[in-house]
Design a protein around this motif. Structure first.
Motif, PDB file in Angstrom:
ATOM      1  N   ILE A  72     107.751  72.879  34.482  1.00  0.00           N
ATOM      2  CA  ILE A  72     107.657  71.625  35.254  1.00  0.00           C
ATOM      3  C   ILE A  72     107.596  71.985  36.743  1.00  0.00           C
ATOM      4  N   PRO A  73     106.650  71.382  37.496  1.00  0.00           N
ATOM      5  CA  PRO A  73     106.641  71.666  38.941  1.00  0.00           C
ATOM      6  C   PRO A  73     107.734  70.877  39.665  1.00  0.00           C
ATOM      7  N   ASP A  74     108.243  71.470  40.757  1.00  0.00           N
ATOM      8  CA  ASP A  74     109.175  70.727  41.615  1.00  0.00           C
ATOM      9  C   ASP A  74     108.324  69.974  42.634  1.00  0.00           C
ATOM     10  N   TYR A  75     108.199  68.693  42.439  1.00  0.00           N
ATOM     11  CA  TYR A  75     107.285  67.908  43.271  1.00  0.00           C
ATOM     12  C   TYR A  75     107.742  67.807  44.740  1.00  0.00           C
ATOM     13  N   SER A  76     108.978  68.199  45.022  1.00  0.00           N
ATOM     14  CA  SER A  76     109.421  68.217  46.428  1.00  0.00           C
ATOM     15  C   SER A  76     108.641  69.253  47.224  1.00  0.00           C
ATOM     16  N   TYR A  77     108.146  70.290  46.531  1.00  0.00           N
ATOM     17  CA  TYR A  77     107.467  71.386  47.232  1.00  0.00           C
ATOM     18  C   TYR A  77     106.004  71.551  46.824  1.00  0.00           C
ATOM     19  N   CYS A  78     105.612  71.006  45.649  1.00  0.00           N
ATOM     20  CA  CYS A  78     104.229  71.159  45.172  1.00  0.00           C
ATOM     21  C   CYS A  78     103.285  70.483  46.160  1.00  0.00           C
ATOM     22  N   LYS A  79     102.312  71.296  46.711  1.00  0.00           N
ATOM     23  CA  LYS A  79     101.364  70.757  47.689  1.00  0.00           C
ATOM     24  C   LYS A  79     100.119  70.188  47.021  1.00  0.00           C
ATOM     25  N   GLY A  80     100.045  70.309  45.686  1.00  0.00           N
ATOM     26  CA  GLY A  80      98.914  69.730  44.955  1.00  0.00           C
ATOM     27  C   GLY A  80      97.644  70.561  45.073  1.00  0.00           C
ATOM     28  N   CYS A  81      97.771  71.892  45.155  1.00  0.00           N
ATOM     29  CA  CYS A  81      96.575  72.732  45.357  1.00  0.00           C
ATOM     30  C   CYS A  81      95.679  72.737  44.121  1.00  0.00           C
ATOM     31  N   GLY A  82      96.278  72.522  42.960  1.00  0.00           N
ATOM     32  CA  GLY A  82      95.473  72.406  41.742  1.00  0.00           C
ATOM     33  C   GLY A  82      95.165  73.709  41.046  1.00  0.00           C
ATOM     34  N   LEU A  83      95.678  74.839  41.556  1.00  0.00           N
ATOM     35  CA  LEU A  83      95.393  76.134  40.912  1.00  0.00           C
ATOM     36  C   LEU A  83      95.900  76.155  39.470  1.00  0.00           C
ATOM     37  N   CYS A  84      97.074  75.578  39.235  1.00  0.00           N
ATOM     38  CA  CYS A  84      97.649  75.584  37.886  1.00  0.00           C
ATOM     39  C   CYS A  84      96.728  74.860  36.905  1.00  0.00           C
ATOM     40  N   ALA A  85      96.158  73.750  37.390  1.00  0.00           N
ATOM     41  CA  ALA A  85      95.288  72.958  36.515  1.00  0.00           C
ATOM     42  C   ALA A  85      94.010  73.730  36.179  1.00  0.00           C
ATOM     43  N   VAL A  86      93.482  74.478  37.155  1.00  0.00           N
ATOM     44  CA  VAL A  86      92.256  75.261  36.932  1.00  0.00           C
ATOM     45  C   VAL A  86      92.528  76.416  35.973  1.00  0.00           C
ATOM     46  N   GLU A  87      93.657  77.074  36.137  1.00  0.00           N
ATOM     47  CA  GLU A  87      93.937  78.282  35.378  1.00  0.00           C
ATOM     48  C   GLU A  87      94.521  78.027  33.984  1.00  0.00           C
ATOM     49  N   CYS A  88      95.039  76.851  33.730  1.00  0.00           N
ATOM     50  CA  CYS A  88      95.700  76.573  32.440  1.00  0.00           C
ATOM     51  C   CYS A  88      94.722  76.756  31.275  1.00  0.00           C
ATOM     52  N   PRO A  89      94.957  77.728  30.354  1.00  0.00           N
ATOM     53  CA  PRO A  89      93.995  77.980  29.260  1.00  0.00           C
ATOM     54  C   PRO A  89      93.899  76.820  28.270  1.00  0.00           C
ATOM     55  N   LYS A  90      94.880  75.967  28.263  1.00  0.00           N
ATOM     56  CA  LYS A  90      94.870  74.844  27.310  1.00  0.00           C
ATOM     57  C   LYS A  90      94.473  73.519  27.966  1.00  0.00           C
ATOM     58  N   GLU A  91      94.111  73.567  29.247  1.00  0.00           N
ATOM     59  CA  GLU A  91      93.774  72.352  30.004  1.00  0.00           C
ATOM     60  C   GLU A  91      94.846  71.282  29.833  1.00  0.00           C
ATOM     61  N   ALA A  92      96.103  71.756  29.905  1.00  0.00           N
ATOM     62  CA  ALA A  92      97.230  70.840  29.698  1.00  0.00           C
ATOM     63  C   ALA A  92      97.684  70.191  31.003  1.00  0.00           C
ATOM     64  N   ILE A  93      97.043  70.596  32.139  1.00  0.00           N
ATOM     65  CA  ILE A  93      97.471  70.046  33.434  1.00  0.00           C
ATOM     66  C   ILE A  93      96.314  69.257  34.033  1.00  0.00           C
ATOM     67  N   SER A  94      96.552  68.013  34.388  1.00  0.00           N
ATOM     68  CA  SER A  94      95.499  67.201  34.999  1.00  0.00           C
ATOM     69  C   SER A  94      95.945  66.771  36.395  1.00  0.00           C
ATOM     70  N   MET A  95      94.969  66.717  37.311  1.00  0.00           N
ATOM     71  CA  MET A  95      95.269  66.337  38.693  1.00  0.00           C
ATOM     72  C   MET A  95      94.959  64.851  38.871  1.00  0.00           C
ATOM     73  N   THR A  96      95.953  64.109  39.310  1.00  0.00           N
ATOM     74  CA  THR A  96      95.734  62.671  39.510  1.00  0.00           C
ATOM     75  C   THR A  96      96.034  62.312  40.968  1.00  0.00           C
ATOM     76  N   GLN A  97      95.238  61.413  41.477  1.00  0.00           N
ATOM     77  CA  GLN A  97      95.389  61.011  42.885  1.00  0.00           C
ATOM     78  C   GLN A  97      96.776  60.419  43.112  1.00  0.00           C
ATOM     79  N   GLU A  98      97.399  60.869  44.200  1.00  0.00           N
ATOM     80  CA  GLU A  98      98.716  60.332  44.590  1.00  0.00           C
ATOM     81  C   GLU A  98      98.546  58.895  45.063  1.00  0.00           C
ATOM     82  N   GLU A  99      99.472  58.070  44.757  1.00  0.00           N
ATOM     83  CA  GLU A  99      99.482  56.722  45.337  1.00  0.00           C
ATOM     84  C   GLU A  99     100.677  56.654  46.266  1.00  0.00           C
ATOM     85  N   LYS A 100     100.405  56.406  47.561  1.00  0.00           N
ATOM     86  CA  LYS A 100     101.506  56.411  48.527  1.00  0.00           C
ATOM     87  C   LYS A 100     101.579  55.072  49.250  1.00  0.00           C
TER      88      LYS A 100
END
Lengths: 86, 384
Positions: free
Chosen positions: A58-86
């Motif tokens: 699980i990422p710690d969202y206090s520090y995750c800058k949303g670079c998306g590397l994890c989503a690109v590298e995940c062999p199972k495509e288990a991570i999806s990037m969704t637009q932040e709503e602020k």
């Protein structure tokens, strides 16, 4: 956090500085698709993906800058990037 | 004790009396004599300081930043292109709130290359967060160094300072200067005792990253410290006056201004010429006075507005120009007098070392009275 004169800082500032506020896209982890390989934790440049219990990453969202590397590298495509709503 | 001494050497003596622990500089005309003299003092054990020789001005001020952050009183000197090369470090030194003092022997900016005097160099750094003092003569150039260290290092301020004096006109001129003794200097300027410094046993970083959530507030704090400096200058300047008889408590200084109708606003060595011209005009019945600006940062807007409140016309003499706009001093004077109804005319003159003579001041007053004069004064029209 009160301002320090001259923006001077004691060690530990990278912990105080919550870079999660920079994030535009947020990685969402689908634990059902996850094969527990741990690539996301290895690849994270911020070092903020933690194995909170065995095989659960699980990422710690206090520090995750949303670079998306994890989503690109995940062999199972288990991570999806969704637009932040602020 | 009165001494007949070259401006640069008088400044070097004053700097020595300020007991800098680190001096780092790179020679550049017309500043060279200062750091040459300081190097000589260090080599001959007359100044107990680390003298760091460097390859250029960027390194010189960077060395001072490191030294100051480590808790040393640090000093440098430069001018013109050298100061331009320090541009980045100037902003960093101020942002890290390091009270470095640097002499500027004011010189024109290239191109075209000019080694002669105007004030474009330091005026161009007006936004860097440094205090800026300007000297009329070598006595002031000498005294202002003591004041600069004292104010820069004040715990309420913690900002670096320029002490500016006109290159050649002051730096290379011999004048009688009342030299303060080491013993007396020590009474005015205590040892540098920063609250925080680089120390391996208690690690700290200076000038850390500020995200958009914090940056604006850091700039606010620097601006507030500069404005607070007005009060600190008043107190320290008066104390200097009571110790040595020359009071620098005021950031502006009037000369025959009380009953004047026309006022000249000037910065630096021009003021001496203007005073002579005023005496001559007064003898002829013209009510003219001078307002000298000694401190340009923080800008003494309130003092200036108060001193000029009764004046009808103001002529600002600018030895610099913000190309495409006006002289830097006139812009600030106009801002300070906004809404007062006082006419302000800007005269950009003396650039690149062109002499400003007494008769030029008389002509400028004539033009101001007739509401004439348009920015550049003394243009050789046959060349353009």
């Amino acid at each position: 956090m009160a301002l320090a004169v001259g923006c001077r800082a004691r060690p530990g500032r990278s912990r105080d500085n919550r870079t999660g506020s920079w994030r535009v896209f947020k990685p969402i982890f689908d634990q059902k698709k996850c094969s527990k390989c741990g690539t996301c934790r290895t690849i994270c440049p911020e070092g903020c993906i933690n194995e909170i219990e065995e095989g659960v990453f699980i990422p710690d969202y206090s520090y995750c800058k949303g670079c998306g590397l994890c989503a690109v590298e995940c062999p199972k495509e288990a991570i999806s990037m969704t637009q932040e709503e602020k | 004790m009165m001494e007949m001494i070259e401006g640069s050497h008088a400044v070097a003596e004053a700097v020595r009396n300020c007991r800098p622990q680190v001096v780092s500089a790179y020679p550049i005309t017309p500043q060279t004599h200062i750091v040459e003299a300081l190097a000589d003092m260090v080599a001959n054990c007359k100044l107990d300081a680390e003298y760091i020789t460097v390859e250029n001005e960027l390194s010189a001020l960077s060395a001072c930043v490191g030294a100051s952050a480590a808790g040393s009183r640090a000093y440098s000197a430069t001018t013109s292109q050298g100061l331009a090369l320090m541009f980045e470090v100037c902003f960093n030194a101020a942002g890290m709130r390091l009270p470095i003092v640097m002499s500027i022997a004011n010189r024109a900016m290239g191109a075209p290359l000019s080694i002669w005097n105007d004030q474009q160099d330091s005026m161009s750094l007006r936004d860097a967060g440094w205090l800026q003092f300007y000297a009329e003569d070598n006595q002031e150039a000498t005294d202002l160094h003591y004041l600069a260290f004292r104010i820069a290092e004040d715990p309420k301020i913690q900002l670096p300072a320029f002490v500016c004096f006109d290159g050649f006109i002051l730096s290379h001129t011999y004048e009688p200067v009342d030299m303060i003794s080491q013993e007396d200097a020590d009474k005015f300027l205590p040892k540098f005792a920063p609250a925080e410094r680089l120390d391996a046993a208690d690690p700290i970083s200076f000038g850390m990253y500020a995200t958009p959530d914090y940056y604006l507030e850091f700039r606010y704090e620097m601006d507030a410290a500069l404005k607070k400096a007005k009060e600190v200058i008043g107190k320290a300047g008066s104390e200097f006056g009571s110790l040595f008889g020359r009071d620098y408590g005021e950031m502006v200084e009037g000369y025959r201004l009380e009953d004047a109708e026309t006022a000249i606003v000037a910065v630096g060595s021009l003021c001496g010429t203007v005073k002579d011209a005023i005496d001559e005009m007064r003898a002829g019945g013209k009510k003219v006075g001078l307002l000298k600006i000694r401190v340009f940062r923080p800008f003494p807007s309130e003092d200036l507005a108060k001193a000029l409140a009764h004046i009808s016309r103001v002529a600002v003499l600018d030895k610099n120009i913000s190309l495409g706009a006006k002289g830097a001093v006139a812009l600030e004077v106009k801002d300070a007098l906004y809404g007062s109804g006082i006419t302000v005319r800007d005269f950009v003159l003396g650039l690149g070392g062109r002499d400003v003579r007494k008769r030029d001041i008389l002509e400028i007053v004539n033009q101001t009275e007739k509401r004439q004069g348009d920015l550049f004064y003394g243009l050789r029209t046959e060349l353009i």
